[in-house]
Scaffold this active site. Structure first.
Site, PDB file in Angstrom:
ATOM      1  N   THR A  27     -37.219 -11.525 -14.823  1.00 28.38           N
ATOM      2  CA  THR A  27     -36.044 -11.835 -13.998  1.00 28.38           C
ATOM      3  C   THR A  27     -35.579 -13.241 -14.379  1.00 28.38           C
ATOM      4  O   THR A  27     -36.285 -13.961 -15.088  1.00 28.38           O
ATOM      5  CB  THR A  27     -36.390 -11.810 -12.498  1.00 28.38           C
ATOM      6  OG1 THR A  27     -37.398 -12.790 -12.242  1.00 28.38           O
ATOM      7  CG2 THR A  27     -36.894 -10.445 -12.059  1.00 28.38           C
ATOM      8  N   ALA A  58     -40.868 -14.698 -13.472  1.00 33.84           N
ATOM      9  CA  ALA A  58     -39.805 -15.245 -12.626  1.00 33.84           C
ATOM     10  C   ALA A  58     -39.531 -16.680 -13.058  1.00 33.84           C
ATOM     11  O   ALA A  58     -40.451 -17.404 -13.460  1.00 33.84           O
ATOM     12  CB  ALA A  58     -40.211 -15.203 -11.158  1.00 33.84           C
ATOM     13  N   VAL A  85     -44.445 -17.855 -15.499  1.00 28.24           N
ATOM     14  CA  VAL A  85     -43.258 -18.580 -15.052  1.00 28.24           C
ATOM     15  C   VAL A  85     -42.319 -18.815 -16.233  1.00 28.24           C
ATOM     16  O   VAL A  85     -42.759 -19.145 -17.333  1.00 28.24           O
ATOM     17  CB  VAL A  85     -43.634 -19.929 -14.369  1.00 28.24           C
ATOM     18  CG1 VAL A  85     -44.341 -20.887 -15.327  1.00 28.24           C
ATOM     19  CG2 VAL A  85     -42.392 -20.597 -13.779  1.00 28.24           C
ATOM     20  N   LYS A  86     -41.030 -18.609 -15.989  1.00 24.99           N
ATOM     21  CA  LYS A  86     -40.019 -18.885 -17.013  1.00 24.99           C
ATOM     22  C   LYS A  86     -39.450 -20.284 -16.749  1.00 24.99           C
ATOM     23  O   LYS A  86     -39.062 -20.594 -15.612  1.00 24.99           O
ATOM     24  CB  LYS A  86     -38.900 -17.850 -16.951  1.00 24.99           C
ATOM     25  CG  LYS A  86     -39.362 -16.463 -17.376  1.00 24.99           C
ATOM     26  CD  LYS A  86     -38.269 -15.442 -17.192  1.00 24.99           C
ATOM     27  CE  LYS A  86     -37.118 -15.651 -18.148  1.00 24.99           C
ATOM     28  NZ  LYS A  86     -36.052 -14.639 -17.936  1.00 24.99           N
ATOM     29  N   ILE A  87     -39.405 -21.085 -17.798  1.00 23.64           N
ATOM     30  CA  ILE A  87     -38.885 -22.451 -17.677  1.00 23.64           C
ATOM     31  C   ILE A  87     -37.863 -22.668 -18.798  1.00 23.64           C
ATOM     32  O   ILE A  87     -38.196 -22.518 -19.971  1.00 23.64           O
ATOM     33  CB  ILE A  87     -40.028 -23.496 -17.824  1.00 23.64           C
ATOM     34  CG1 ILE A  87     -41.161 -23.224 -16.818  1.00 23.64           C
ATOM     35  CG2 ILE A  87     -39.487 -24.898 -17.684  1.00 23.64           C
ATOM     36  CD1 ILE A  87     -42.367 -24.147 -16.982  1.00 23.64           C
TER      37      ILE A  87
END
Ligand code: E4P
Length: 224
Positions: A27, A58, A85-87
């Site tokens: 997402t 996310a 985690v997407k950064i």
């Protein structure tokens, strides 16, 4: 090659998780905002469908390294299973990535548009990088070529970071990225359907049905 679903649409996730060999769900803030519901409700519903072993991705909405780490730790705790985690790549994001690696939290560095960005993300310890194929194609770039160069670079430097190609609009882009050796693609349900669809396949299946029914009618192998 891992196939990941790029949506927070619960109906699409239920369907694709049942019919396709998915490794997880990605997402981003735009995808979540489209649902316009409580964030944690969405996370829980996605997790209930995919189970604890498939990866849920996310994206942080924070801007400073400290806050990115805090948000990532919370999402990791509350995600109920394998989490990444997407950064987005930026200085604060790189700092947060290096911190999160010490905490054992998986990181996908996103919004990647050049091989140089991908290389530095991998050096910071990112587990995945997400180059945006269609957004590059849209500005007359070559998204699949960028993916191929990232794959080549990681092989040259023997980096364990996986290339998770993102932002697809058609099956041809997915095919080209697969040929380049990228480890994962994240796609919408429409693109996933396009990958398995071919008019010759439809014609072949229609022919088998017609020939069988001409001889055996509605009888199936189970009826013999
Ligand atoms: C996934 O990581 C990306 O956020 C997503 O694939 C971007 O897709 P879009 O270019 O269709 O918005």
């Amino acid at each position: 090659m891992e196939y990941i679903l790029d949506t927070a649409d619960i109906k699409a996730i239920k369907h694709c998780n049942e019919f396709y060999p998915l490794s997880g769900v990605t997402t981003n803030p735009s995808i979540i905002a489209k649902e316009n519901r409580n964030f944690w409700d969405i996370v829980k519903e996605i997790r209930d469908i995919i189970g604890p072993d498939k990866t849920f991705f996310a994206q942080t909405v924070q801007k400073t390294a400290d806050k990115i780490v805090e948000e990532a730790v919370l999402m990791n705790e509350k995600s109920g299973g394998d989490f990444c985690v997407k950064i987005p790549i930026c200085e604060e994001g790189l700092k947060a990535t290096m911190e999160l690696k010490k905490l054992g939290i998986k990181v996908l560095m996103t919004a990647i548009f050049t091989p140089a960005q991908a290389l530095i993300a991998a050096k910071a310890g990112a587990d995945y990088v997400a180059p945006y194929v269609n957004r590059l194609d849209n500005i007359i770039g070559d998204g699949c070529e960028v993916v191929a160069q990232i794959v080549e670079q990681f092989a040259i430097y023997d980096l364990p970071c996986k290339v998770l190609a993102a932002s697809f609009k058609n099956a041809e882009q997915v095919h080209k990225c697969a040929l380049s050796g990228c480890q994962c693609v994240t796609v919408t349900d429409d693109v996933l359907k396009a990958v398995i669809t071919h008019p010759m396949t439809d014609a072949a299946i229609g022919g088998f049905e017609k020939d069988w029914q001409n001889v055996y009618g509605e009888k199936t192998i189970l009826d013999f």
